[in-house]
Design a protein around this motif. Structure first.
Motif, mmCIF file in Angstrom:
data_model
loop_
_atom_site.group_PDB
_atom_site.id
_atom_site.type_symbol
_atom_site.label_atom_id
_atom_site.label_comp_id
_atom_site.label_asym_id
_atom_site.label_seq_id
_atom_site.Cartn_x
_atom_site.Cartn_y
_atom_site.Cartn_z
ATOM 1 N N ARG A 267 41.518 -11.062 -38.142
ATOM 2 C CA ARG A 267 40.700 -10.503 -38.959
ATOM 3 C C ARG A 267 40.081 -9.315 -38.077
ATOM 4 O O ARG A 267 39.745 -8.070 -38.682
ATOM 5 C CB ARG A 267 39.510 -11.272 -39.574
ATOM 6 C CG ARG A 267 39.995 -12.017 -40.800
ATOM 7 C CD ARG A 267 38.885 -12.503 -41.631
ATOM 8 N NE ARG A 267 38.163 -13.696 -40.919
ATOM 9 C CZ ARG A 267 38.376 -14.663 -40.857
ATOM 10 N NH1 ARG A 267 39.260 -15.317 -41.418
ATOM 11 N NH2 ARG A 267 37.521 -15.730 -40.266
ATOM 12 N N HIS A 271 40.491 -5.408 -39.381
ATOM 13 C CA HIS A 271 39.168 -4.609 -39.892
ATOM 14 C C HIS A 271 38.888 -3.721 -38.853
ATOM 15 O O HIS A 271 38.507 -2.708 -39.535
ATOM 16 C CB HIS A 271 38.492 -5.824 -40.167
ATOM 17 C CG HIS A 271 38.739 -6.683 -41.654
ATOM 18 N ND1 HIS A 271 38.027 -6.715 -42.478
ATOM 19 C CD2 HIS A 271 39.516 -7.616 -41.708
ATOM 20 C CE1 HIS A 271 38.521 -7.614 -43.557
ATOM 21 N NE2 HIS A 271 39.721 -7.999 -43.023
ATOM 22 N N PHE A 350 44.634 -11.523 -48.047
ATOM 23 C CA PHE A 350 43.828 -10.541 -48.421
ATOM 24 C C PHE A 350 42.486 -10.523 -47.613
ATOM 25 O O PHE A 350 42.089 -9.308 -47.607
ATOM 26 C CB PHE A 350 43.612 -10.402 -49.877
ATOM 27 C CG PHE A 350 44.766 -10.126 -50.839
ATOM 28 C CD1 PHE A 350 45.901 -9.731 -50.173
ATOM 29 C CD2 PHE A 350 44.619 -9.879 -52.123
ATOM 30 C CE1 PHE A 350 46.810 -9.439 -51.017
ATOM 31 C CE2 PHE A 350 45.480 -9.556 -52.904
ATOM 32 C CZ PHE A 350 46.916 -9.098 -52.523
ATOM 33 N N THR A 351 42.229 -11.437 -47.072
ATOM 34 C CA THR A 351 41.013 -11.583 -46.132
ATOM 35 C C THR A 351 41.254 -11.103 -44.739
ATOM 36 O O THR A 351 40.545 -10.503 -44.069
ATOM 37 C CB THR A 351 40.520 -13.046 -45.999
ATOM 38 O OG1 THR A 351 41.499 -13.798 -45.357
ATOM 39 C CG2 THR A 351 39.923 -13.421 -47.249
ATOM 40 N N PHE A 353 43.439 -8.324 -44.376
ATOM 41 C CA PHE A 353 43.448 -7.109 -44.294
ATOM 42 C C PHE A 353 42.104 -6.476 -44.981
ATOM 43 O O PHE A 353 41.317 -7.089 -45.553
ATOM 44 C CB PHE A 353 44.345 -6.661 -45.322
ATOM 45 C CG PHE A 353 45.993 -6.685 -44.795
ATOM 46 C CD1 PHE A 353 46.801 -5.632 -44.447
ATOM 47 C CD2 PHE A 353 46.615 -7.929 -44.622
ATOM 48 C CE1 PHE A 353 47.940 -5.512 -43.879
ATOM 49 C CE2 PHE A 353 47.774 -7.944 -44.121
ATOM 50 C CZ PHE A 353 48.405 -6.999 -43.808
ATOM 51 N N LYS A 355 39.609 -4.189 -46.903
ATOM 52 C CA LYS A 355 39.515 -3.614 -48.326
ATOM 53 C C LYS A 355 39.206 -2.022 -47.991
ATOM 54 O O LYS A 355 38.073 -1.713 -47.413
ATOM 55 C CB LYS A 355 38.454 -4.135 -48.968
ATOM 56 C CG LYS A 355 38.693 -3.877 -50.450
ATOM 57 C CD LYS A 355 37.542 -4.552 -51.467
ATOM 58 C CE LYS A 355 37.937 -4.601 -52.963
ATOM 59 N NZ LYS A 355 37.047 -5.134 -53.542
ATOM 60 N N TRP A 356 40.342 -1.448 -48.427
ATOM 61 C CA TRP A 356 40.348 0.200 -48.135
ATOM 62 C C TRP A 356 39.896 0.985 -49.060
ATOM 63 O O TRP A 356 39.992 0.854 -50.222
ATOM 64 C CB TRP A 356 41.795 0.509 -47.839
ATOM 65 C CG TRP A 356 41.830 2.125 -47.280
ATOM 66 C CD1 TRP A 356 41.801 2.353 -45.992
ATOM 67 C CD2 TRP A 356 42.465 3.126 -48.066
ATOM 68 N NE1 TRP A 356 41.949 4.074 -45.958
ATOM 69 C CE2 TRP A 356 42.293 4.182 -47.297
ATOM 70 C CE3 TRP A 356 42.218 3.252 -49.596
ATOM 71 C CZ2 TRP A 356 42.474 5.486 -47.756
ATOM 72 C CZ3 TRP A 356 42.724 4.706 -50.090
ATOM 73 C CH2 TRP A 356 42.736 5.650 -49.115
ATOM 74 N N TYR A 371 44.078 -3.593 -50.346
ATOM 75 C CA TYR A 371 43.751 -4.345 -48.777
ATOM 76 C C TYR A 371 44.780 -3.875 -48.005
ATOM 77 O O TYR A 371 45.961 -4.288 -48.213
ATOM 78 C CB TYR A 371 43.970 -6.094 -49.240
ATOM 79 C CG TYR A 371 42.922 -6.551 -50.414
ATOM 80 C CD1 TYR A 371 41.961 -6.872 -50.050
ATOM 81 C CD2 TYR A 371 43.374 -6.513 -51.700
ATOM 82 C CE1 TYR A 371 41.059 -7.255 -51.010
ATOM 83 C CE2 TYR A 371 42.666 -6.904 -52.734
ATOM 84 C CZ TYR A 371 41.249 -7.204 -52.323
ATOM 85 O OH TYR A 371 40.494 -7.828 -53.224
ATOM 86 N N LYS A 373 46.012 -1.619 -43.964
ATOM 87 C CA LYS A 373 45.890 -1.505 -42.834
ATOM 88 C C LYS A 373 46.074 0.232 -42.476
ATOM 89 O O LYS A 373 47.079 0.655 -42.763
ATOM 90 C CB LYS A 373 46.753 -2.183 -41.801
ATOM 91 C CG LYS A 373 46.445 -1.776 -40.216
ATOM 92 C CD LYS A 373 45.105 -2.343 -39.978
ATOM 93 C CE LYS A 373 44.490 -1.796 -38.566
ATOM 94 N NZ LYS A 373 44.013 -0.269 -38.633
ATOM 95 N N GLY A 385 49.906 -1.760 -46.977
ATOM 96 C CA GLY A 385 49.369 -2.975 -47.369
ATOM 97 C C GLY A 385 49.583 -3.486 -48.813
ATOM 98 O O GLY A 385 50.712 -3.112 -49.550
#
Length: 426
Positions: A267, A271, A350-351, A353, A355-356, A371, A373, A385
Motif C-alpha cells: 500500500r 499510494h 482496491f485498497t 491502489f 483513489k485517484w 483506483y 496508479k 487501474g
C-alpha cells in the motif's frame, strides 16, 4: 405429428428481444466511442503520443482502444508489474533476514527488507532478534545489482525519491534532518556531517556531507552514500556490540526471520509511489528464488513463468519506473491488472491502489471511484487501474500520455473529464 406453436413463438420472442438488447448495447457503446473519439481529438491531445484501453473484466470485452498495442514510457506505472511480482512471490509477511547458527556465532545476510528503522515503518524486528546473539557475522555480498538502476538520472542521488538499493537497508537508506527544539538528525551517526546553509545541494556527490537550510520548516530526507562498512558501523551503534563482516556464508540451510505484513509495504509503495520500496521489493522477491538479490533475474523469471502470454513483451528494467528505458503498452498494463482482478478479492485489490483524482486538493468523496496508479516523468503522465461506473460496473483501463509540452495539470484534468464520461455513460 402436431407441434405446439407456443414454444416456437417463445423462442422467436427470445431471439427478438436478444437482438433488441444487443442492438441497444452496441448503440450505447457506439455513442461512447464517438464521444471519446471527439474528446481525444481535441487540441490538448494533439502533438503528443497517446494510448488508451478500456476493458470489461466480467464480459472480457474491449470497450475502447487507441494505440493500445504501442509502447510507452510508463514512469511509475511500472510499479503495477512490481506489485504483481510481489503478490506472486512474496509471503504474507516480509522476509527480513536470512540466518544460520554455527556454534556461538549467528551468521546473517540481508533480504532487501526496506522496513528496518524506515522513517515511516520504523520496524525493529531484526534488531530485537539480533540483540539475542553475542557474536554476529554479517555477509553483505549477496547483492548482485548496481546501487542505482539503469537509466536513472545521476543527479537524483541527493533526492529522497532515489535512495540507493542495498541488501540490508537501514533507515530507508536516507538521513532525516528536521528542526524541533534543536536540529534533529537520524541516524545520529551523521550528526557532525550536517552543515547549516544552502548551496543548492542536499548532499555532496561522493561523500556523506549534508546541507540543511536553517530557515527550512519541513523535514528533509536525503539519501546517504551506502557501503558495507557503514552498515556494519550503524548496526554496531544500534546493538552496542561488535559486528564482523565476512566474505562468505557457511554452508547449510538458512532460516528466515519475518517482519511486517506485506500488504502494508504494498500500500505504501502504491499510494505514495515510493521508488525505494518498489526497488527493494524486487530484491526481496528474488530471494524467494535463490540466495542472490538480483532484480533483473526476478523480472525475467516473472515474464517467463507468469506473463509469457502478454502480446507485447515489455522492456522492464527496474522496479520503480525511474528509468526511461522502460517500455510498456496499455494492453500489457491491462492484462496484468486483469490477472490481479481475478486473483485477489476486490476489497483487497482496491485498497492496494490509491483513489485517484486529477488534483490532490479534490476530495475523494467527489463521486469518482477510480483506483489507479499514476506515473509521472517530465513530459509524461500515465494512469492505469480500475474504475467503477455509476451502475456499479468494474472496468480496467490504461491511459498513457508521452512527450507532451503542455502543463501536466491540464493533461490530468482532461483525463479526469474523460474518465468521468465513462463512469456516467456505462
Amino acid at each position: 405429428m402436431i407441434f405446439s406453436l407456443r414454444p416456437l413463438g417463445y423462442i422467436f420472442a427470445l431471439i427478438f428481444f436478444s437482438i433488441i438488447i444487443i442492438s441497444c448495447s452496441s448503440s450505447k457503446y457506439a455513442g461512447l466511442t464517438k464521444k471519446m473519439d471527439k474528446t481525444l481529438d481535441t487540441d490538448l491531445y494533439q502533438g503528443h503520443f497517446l494510448g488508451f484501453l478500456l476493458y470489461d473484466p466480467e464480459s472480457r470485452d474491449t470497450l475502447y482502444t487507441m494505440n493500445s498495442q504501442k509502447y510507452f514510457t510508463p514512469a511509475s506505472n511500472t510499479k503495477i508489474f512490481t506489485l504483481y511480482t510481489a503478490l506472486k512471490l512474496l509471503p504474507n509477511t516480509i522476509p527480513s533476514l536470512k540466518y544460520l547458527q554455527r556454534n556461538d556465532t549467528l551468521f546473517v545476510e540481508g533480504t532487501g527488507d526496506p522496513s528496518l528503522l524506515h522513517p515511516y515503518f520504523r520496524d525493529s524486528t531484526a534488531l530485537t532478534f539480533l540483540r539475542n546473539s553475542e557474536n554476529i557475522a554479517f555477509y553483505p555480498n549477496n547483492f548482485y545489482e548496481e546501487k542505482f538502476g539503469p537509466g536513472w538520472a545521476w543527479e537524483d542521488y541527493q533526492y529522497n525519491y532515489s535512495p540507493e538499493r542495498t541488501a540490508l537497508p537501514l533507515y530507508g537508506n536516507v538521513t532525516m534532518i528536521y528542526k524541533q527544539d534543536s536540529l534533529r538528525i537520524s541516524p545520529d551517526y551523521f550528526a557532525d556531517k550536517v552543515i547549516p546553509g544552502s548551496n543548492g545541494q542536499h548532499r555532496e556527490l561522493a561523500e556523506n556531507i549534508f546541507y540543511f537550510n536553517p530557515i527550512r520548516q519541513d523535514t528533509l530526507l536525503v539519501p546517504y552514500l551506502t557501503d558495507p562498512s557503514l552498515t556494519q558501523e550503524l548496526l554496531e551503534r544500534l546493538l552496542g556490540k561488535r559486528i564482523t563482516l565476512i566474505d562468505q556464508m557457511p554452508q547449510g540451510p538458512k532460516e528466515i526471520l519475518y517482519s511486517i505484513p506485506s500488504d502494508s509495504l504494498y500500500r505504501r509503495m502504491m499510494h505514495e509511489s515510493d521508488n525505494f520500496l518498489a526497488e527493494q521489493m524486487l530484491l526481496m522477491a528474488s530471494v524467494t528464488r535463490s540466495d542472490s538479490l538480483n532484480g533483473k533475474k526476478v523480472r525475467e523469471y516473472v515474464l517467463e513463468h507468469y506473463l509469457s502470454d502478454l502480446k507485447q513483451a515489455p522492456r522492464w528494467v527496474d522496479g520503480s519506473g525511474l528509468s526511461r528505458y522502460n517500455l510498456f503498452t496499455p494492453e500489457s498494463m491491462v492484462a496484468v491488472l486483469d490477472k490481479m482482478y481475478r486473483e485477489l478479492s476486490r476489497e483487497r485489490l482496491f485498497t492496494l491502489f490509491p483513489k485517484w483524482t486529477a488534483s490532490s486538493d479534490t476530495p475523494v468523496e467527489n463521486g469518482l471511484a477510480i483506483y489507479a496508479k499514476s506515473g509521472s516523468l517530465s513530459n509524461n503522465y500515465c494512469l492505469s487501474g480500475y474504475l467503477v461506473t455509476a451502475t456499479g460496473r468494474p472496468l480496467i483501463f490504461s491511459f498513457m500520455n508521452n512527450h507532451f509540452k503542455k502543463p501536466t495539470a491540464e493533461i490530468k484534468q482532461e483525463m479526469e473529464s474523460l474518465l468521468r464520461l465513462i463512469i456516467a455513460t456505462l
